[in-house]
Scaffold this motif. Structure first.
Motif, PDB file in Angstrom:
ATOM      1  N   PHE A  15       0.875  -1.161   0.000  1.00  0.00           N
ATOM      2  CA  PHE A  15       0.000   0.000   0.000  1.00  0.00           C
ATOM      3  C   PHE A  15       0.918   1.218   0.000  1.00  0.00           C
ATOM      4  O   PHE A  15       1.806   1.326   0.844  1.00  0.00           O
ATOM      5  N   THR A  16       0.727   2.120  -0.955  1.00  0.00           N
ATOM      6  CA  THR A  16       1.552   3.323  -1.046  1.00  0.00           C
ATOM      7  C   THR A  16       0.654   4.524  -1.274  1.00  0.00           C
ATOM      8  O   THR A  16      -0.275   4.466  -2.086  1.00  0.00           O
ATOM      9  N   GLN A  17       0.961   5.598  -0.551  1.00  0.00           N
ATOM     10  CA  GLN A  17       0.176   6.810  -0.692  1.00  0.00           C
ATOM     11  C   GLN A  17       1.073   8.029  -0.525  1.00  0.00           C
ATOM     12  O   GLN A  17       1.866   8.093   0.413  1.00  0.00           O
ATOM     13  N   LEU A  18       0.960   8.972  -1.454  1.00  0.00           N
ATOM     14  CA  LEU A  18       1.615  10.280  -1.296  1.00  0.00           C
ATOM     15  C   LEU A  18       0.708  11.167  -0.468  1.00  0.00           C
ATOM     16  O   LEU A  18      -0.513  11.182  -0.673  1.00  0.00           O
ATOM     17  N   LEU A  19       1.309  11.904   0.471  1.00  0.00           N
ATOM     18  CA  LEU A  19       0.536  12.763   1.363  1.00  0.00           C
ATOM     19  C   LEU A  19       1.211  14.124   1.468  1.00  0.00           C
ATOM     20  O   LEU A  19       2.436  14.224   1.359  1.00  0.00           O
ATOM     21  N   SER A  20       0.412  15.154   1.700  1.00  0.00           N
ATOM     22  CA  SER A  20       0.990  16.493   1.843  1.00  0.00           C
ATOM     23  C   SER A  20       1.841  16.550   3.103  1.00  0.00           C
ATOM     24  O   SER A  20       1.515  15.935   4.112  1.00  0.00           O
ATOM     25  N   CYS A  71       5.777  16.300  -1.304  1.00  0.00           N
ATOM     26  CA  CYS A  71       4.981  15.432  -0.450  1.00  0.00           C
ATOM     27  C   CYS A  71       5.878  14.433   0.271  1.00  0.00           C
ATOM     28  O   CYS A  71       7.067  14.357   0.001  1.00  0.00           O
ATOM     29  N   PHE A  72       5.294  13.661   1.168  1.00  0.00           N
ATOM     30  CA  PHE A  72       5.991  12.500   1.707  1.00  0.00           C
ATOM     31  C   PHE A  72       5.193  11.267   1.318  1.00  0.00           C
ATOM     32  O   PHE A  72       4.021  11.361   0.960  1.00  0.00           O
ATOM     33  N   ARG A  73       5.840  10.117   1.339  1.00  0.00           N
ATOM     34  CA  ARG A  73       5.221   8.872   0.889  1.00  0.00           C
ATOM     35  C   ARG A  73       5.161   7.879   2.045  1.00  0.00           C
ATOM     36  O   ARG A  73       6.152   7.650   2.736  1.00  0.00           O
ATOM     37  N   LEU A  74       3.982   7.288   2.222  1.00  0.00           N
ATOM     38  CA  LEU A  74       3.790   6.204   3.180  1.00  0.00           C
ATOM     39  C   LEU A  74       3.660   4.910   2.395  1.00  0.00           C
ATOM     40  O   LEU A  74       2.890   4.840   1.433  1.00  0.00           O
ATOM     41  N   THR A  75       4.412   3.887   2.800  1.00  0.00           N
ATOM     42  CA  THR A  75       4.313   2.565   2.176  1.00  0.00           C
ATOM     43  C   THR A  75       4.194   1.525   3.289  1.00  0.00           C
ATOM     44  O   THR A  75       4.948   1.573   4.266  1.00  0.00           O
ATOM     45  N   LEU A  76       3.257   0.605   3.123  1.00  0.00           N
ATOM     46  CA  LEU A  76       3.085  -0.518   4.036  1.00  0.00           C
ATOM     47  C   LEU A  76       3.253  -1.791   3.226  1.00  0.00           C
ATOM     48  O   LEU A  76       2.620  -1.953   2.181  1.00  0.00           O
ATOM     49  N   VAL A  77       4.113  -2.689   3.696  1.00  0.00           N
ATOM     50  CA  VAL A  77       4.330  -3.963   3.011  1.00  0.00           C
ATOM     51  C   VAL A  77       4.109  -5.078   4.029  1.00  0.00           C
ATOM     52  O   VAL A  77       4.844  -5.176   5.011  1.00  0.00           O
ATOM     53  N   ILE A  78       3.088  -5.883   3.785  1.00  0.00           N
ATOM     54  CA  ILE A  78       2.771  -7.000   4.665  1.00  0.00           C
ATOM     55  C   ILE A  78       3.333  -8.264   4.040  1.00  0.00           C
ATOM     56  O   ILE A  78       3.048  -8.570   2.888  1.00  0.00           O
ATOM     57  N   ASP A  79       4.113  -8.994   4.809  1.00  0.00           N
ATOM     58  CA  ASP A  79       4.679 -10.263   4.346  1.00  0.00           C
ATOM     59  C   ASP A  79       4.253 -11.352   5.329  1.00  0.00           C
ATOM     60  O   ASP A  79       4.949 -11.615   6.308  1.00  0.00           O
ATOM     61  N   PRO A  80       3.084 -11.985   5.083  1.00  0.00           N
ATOM     62  CA  PRO A  80       2.587 -12.989   6.023  1.00  0.00           C
ATOM     63  C   PRO A  80       3.524 -14.181   6.192  1.00  0.00           C
ATOM     64  O   PRO A  80       3.638 -14.721   7.286  1.00  0.00           O
ATOM     65  N   SER A  81       4.218 -14.574   5.135  1.00  0.00           N
ATOM     66  CA  SER A  81       5.097 -15.740   5.244  1.00  0.00           C
ATOM     67  C   SER A  81       6.269 -15.481   6.175  1.00  0.00           C
ATOM     68  O   SER A  81       6.779 -16.393   6.819  1.00  0.00           O
ATOM     69  N   ALA A  82       6.696 -14.230   6.296  1.00  0.00           N
ATOM     70  CA  ALA A  82       7.781 -13.872   7.209  1.00  0.00           C
ATOM     71  C   ALA A  82       7.247 -13.337   8.534  1.00  0.00           C
ATOM     72  O   ALA A  82       8.015 -13.074   9.446  1.00  0.00           O
ATOM     73  N   GLY A  83       5.928 -13.143   8.625  1.00  0.00           N
ATOM     74  CA  GLY A  83       5.344 -12.587   9.832  1.00  0.00           C
ATOM     75  C   GLY A  83       5.766 -11.159  10.060  1.00  0.00           C
ATOM     76  O   GLY A  83       5.925 -10.726  11.191  1.00  0.00           O
ATOM     77  N   ARG A  84       5.932 -10.399   8.975  1.00  0.00           N
ATOM     78  CA  ARG A  84       6.497  -9.051   9.083  1.00  0.00           C
ATOM     79  C   ARG A  84       5.626  -8.014   8.384  1.00  0.00           C
ATOM     80  O   ARG A  84       5.079  -8.252   7.317  1.00  0.00           O
ATOM     81  N   LEU A  85       5.560  -6.859   9.020  1.00  0.00           N
ATOM     82  CA  LEU A  85       4.976  -5.672   8.419  1.00  0.00           C
ATOM     83  C   LEU A  85       6.091  -4.639   8.348  1.00  0.00           C
ATOM     84  O   LEU A  85       6.750  -4.371   9.347  1.00  0.00           O
ATOM     85  N   ARG A  86       6.316  -4.094   7.171  1.00  0.00           N
ATOM     86  CA  ARG A  86       7.307  -3.026   7.023  1.00  0.00           C
ATOM     87  C   ARG A  86       6.565  -1.719   6.793  1.00  0.00           C
ATOM     88  O   ARG A  86       5.708  -1.619   5.922  1.00  0.00           O
ATOM     89  N   VAL A  87       6.924  -0.721   7.588  1.00  0.00           N
ATOM     90  CA  VAL A  87       6.406   0.636   7.436  1.00  0.00           C
ATOM     91  C   VAL A  87       7.546   1.467   6.878  1.00  0.00           C
ATOM     92  O   VAL A  87       8.652   1.455   7.415  1.00  0.00           O
ATOM     93  N   GLU A  88       7.277   2.188   5.789  1.00  0.00           N
ATOM     94  CA  GLU A  88       8.280   3.067   5.198  1.00  0.00           C
ATOM     95  C   GLU A  88       7.683   4.456   5.032  1.00  0.00           C
ATOM     96  O   GLU A  88       6.564   4.592   4.555  1.00  0.00           O
TER      97      GLU A  88
END
Length: 161
Positions: A15-20, A71-88
Motif C-alpha cells: 500500500f503506497t500513498q503520497l501525502l501532503s 509530499c511524503f510517501r507512506l508505504t506498508l508492506v505486509i509479508d505474512p510468510s515472514a510474519g512481518r509488516l514493514r512501514v516506510e
C-alpha cells in the motif's frame, strides 16, 4: 454468497500513498495505515504498534523532512510468510538523516519532543534509514508478529464496539 478470500502465502501488494507534508497529511497517514491494515486482516496488536510507528515517522517527515511543494510517501508492506509488516516513510530531505541514540541522551524530561525515534525503536523489531533518490530518505521500520501465521488475524468483522 460471499466467501472469505483464501490466505495466500508470500508478500502482499504494498500500500503506497503520497501525502501532503503538513500536520493534516501526517494525521491522514496514521488513519490510512490503520484502515488499510484492518482491511487486510492484520492482527490488532500489530496494527496498534504500526499506528504509533506511522504517526511518529509521518510527524518526523512533516517536521524535519519537509521541502516546500514536496509530499511524503507512506508505504506498508505486509509479508505474512515472514510474519512481518514493514512501514516506510519517505521524504525529500536526505541531508537530514535521523540518528539512532540511546534513551539516556539527556533529552529534557519535560520537553514535548525528542523521544520519537526512541518510541519507534521500542515498538519496531528493527528500523533504519536509507537514501531515497534523487535527494530524499526513507525511514523503514519492521514490525514482527508473534509468529508468521499470526500476522493476519481473523478476517471476520468484529461484533464488539
Amino acid at each position: 454468497m460471499n466467501h472469505a478470500a483464501p490466505h495466500v502465502a508470500g508478500p502482499v501488494h504494498p500500500f503506497t500513498q503520497l501525502l501532503s507534508a503538513t500536520r493534516r497529511g501526517a494525521r491522514l497517514a496514521r488513519l490510512l495505515a490503520v484502515t488499510e491494515l484492518r482491511s487486510r486482516g492484520v492482527s490488532r496488536e500489530l496494527t496498534e504498534r504500526a499506528e504509533l510507528v506511522v504517526a511518529e515517522l509521518a510527524a518526523n517527515a512533516v517536521l524535519h523532512g519537509r521541502v516546500p511543494g514536496r509530499c511524503f510517501r507512506l508505504t506498508l508492506v505486509i509479508d505474512p510468510s515472514a510474519g512481518r509488516l514493514r512501514v516506510e516513510v519517505s521524504d525529500a530531505r536526505g541531508d537530514l538523516r535521523p540518528l539512532a541514540f540511546p534513551a539516556d541522551t539527556g533529552v529534557d524530561p519535560l520537553s514535548t519532543s525528542g523521544r520519537g525515534l526512541a518510541l519507534v525503536a521500542a515498538l519496531a523489531d528493527h528500523w533504519d534509514c536509507v537514501p531515497h533518490p534523487p535527494s530524499g530518505k526513507t525511514v523503514r521500520a519492521d514490525l514482527l508478529g508473534p509468529s508468521p501465521e499470526h500476522i493476519v488475524g481473523d478476517r471476520r468483522p468484529s461484533t464488539a464496539r
